[in-house]
Design an enzyme around this catalytic site. Structure first.
Site, PDB file in Angstrom:
ATOM      1  N   HIS A  47     -42.294 -61.652  -2.728  1.00 29.52           N
ATOM      2  CA  HIS A  47     -42.622 -62.423  -1.689  1.00 29.52           C
ATOM      3  C   HIS A  47     -40.590 -62.072  -1.232  1.00 29.52           C
ATOM      4  CE1 HIS A  47     -45.844 -66.305  -2.012  1.00 29.52           C
ATOM      5  NE2 HIS A  47     -45.718 -64.212  -1.731  1.00 29.52           N
ATOM      6  N   CYS A  58     -32.591 -48.679   9.882  1.00 31.45           N
ATOM      7  CA  CYS A  58     -32.080 -48.148   8.971  1.00 31.45           C
ATOM      8  C   CYS A  58     -33.909 -47.934   8.038  1.00 31.45           C
ATOM      9  CB  CYS A  58     -30.502 -47.991   8.468  1.00 31.45           C
ATOM     10  SG  CYS A  58     -29.361 -48.589  10.066  1.00 31.45           S
ATOM     11  N   CYS A  73     -26.240 -55.130  11.210  1.00 32.40           N
ATOM     12  CA  CYS A  73     -26.048 -54.022  10.263  1.00 32.40           C
ATOM     13  C   CYS A  73     -24.468 -53.079  10.167  1.00 32.40           C
ATOM     14  CB  CYS A  73     -27.221 -52.473  10.770  1.00 32.40           C
ATOM     15  SG  CYS A  73     -27.673 -51.551   9.264  1.00 32.40           S
ATOM     16  N   GLY A 112     -45.944 -72.094 -13.214  1.00 29.16           N
ATOM     17  CA  GLY A 112     -45.450 -72.957 -12.142  1.00 29.16           C
ATOM     18  C   GLY A 112     -46.400 -72.244 -11.167  1.00 29.16           C
TER      19      GLY A 112
HETATM   20 ZN   LIG Z   1     -28.964 -50.256  10.284  1.00 33.07          ZN
END
Ligand SMILES: [Zn+2]
Length: 157
Positions: A47, A58, A73, A112
Site C-alpha cells: 500500500h 517524471c 516536482c 495484525g
Molecule cells: Zn516531475
C-alpha cells in the site's frame, strides 16, 4: 497522519523480523519495518509508504520532506507531487511481486490484519492454494511473533 506515524516506533515484532532478515509484505505505510532494520529489498509495501512522494509525470520518487519547500516536482518543476500510498480504488502495483514472493516460502505469517481488505484475503488464499503453511497473529504480536519465530527457527537462532 504523518505526525502520528513519525511518533510511532518499531516494536519487538518488527525487530524479530528484521533480526532474521525475514521478507515482509506489509499493508502498513509507516516504514516501521525499515526503521527496525529490515532491508528495503526485504519489504514489499503493497500500500506504499507515506514517507515517499512521486511525480506522476517524471515517475521519480522523493522523500516527503521535499514538499516542505514546494508541492511541485523538484525535477520538472511543474507537476504536483502525489503521496506514494495506495488509496481505496487505486491499483496495487506491488501485489504481483508479493504473490511471487510467497511462491518461494514454506510459511506465511499474517500479523495484525482484520482481513477487512480483500488484499489480505487474496494473499492468504493464494498461499493456502499452493500448500503454504499459514499462521495468523492478531493479538499480542509483540510477544507472540518473536515466540513463533523462535519455534520455527529452533536451533538456528
Ligand atoms: Zn516531475
Amino acid at each position: 497522519m504523518r505526525t502520528v506515524i513519525d511518533k510511532a516506533n518499531p516494536n519487538p515484532a518488527h525487530k524479530a523480523l528484521s533480526d532474521l532478515n525475514i521478507p515482509v509484505i506489509t499493508m502498513n505505510i509507516d516504514g516501521l519495518h525499515q526503521r527496525s532494520g529490515s532491508r528495503d529489498e526485504d519489504v514489499i509495501e503493497i500500500h506504499g509508504n507515506i514517507q515517499r512522494v512521486s511525480c506522476p509525470k517524471c515517475k521519480d520518487s522523493f522523500h516527503f520532506s521535499v514538499t516542505m519547500k514546494s508541492i511541485l516536482c523538484p525535477k520538472c518543476k511543474k507537476t504536483v507531487l502525489e503521496p506514494q500510498v495506495v488509496l481505496y480504488g487505486d491499483p496495487i502495483p506491488r501485489l504481483g511481486e508479493a504473490l511471487e514472493l510467497i511462491k518461494h516460502m514454506d510459511t506465511l505469517i499474517i500479523v495484525g490484519t482484520s482481513f477487512y481488505t480483500s488484499t489480505a484475503h487474496y494473499i492468504k488464499d493464494a498461499a493456502e492454494s499452493i500448500g503454504i503453511s499459514v499462521h495468523t497473529i492478531n493479538e499480542k504480536a509483540e510477544t507472540v511473533l518473536p515466540a513463533l519465530l523462535k519455534e520455527l527457527y529452533k536451533g538456528e537462532i
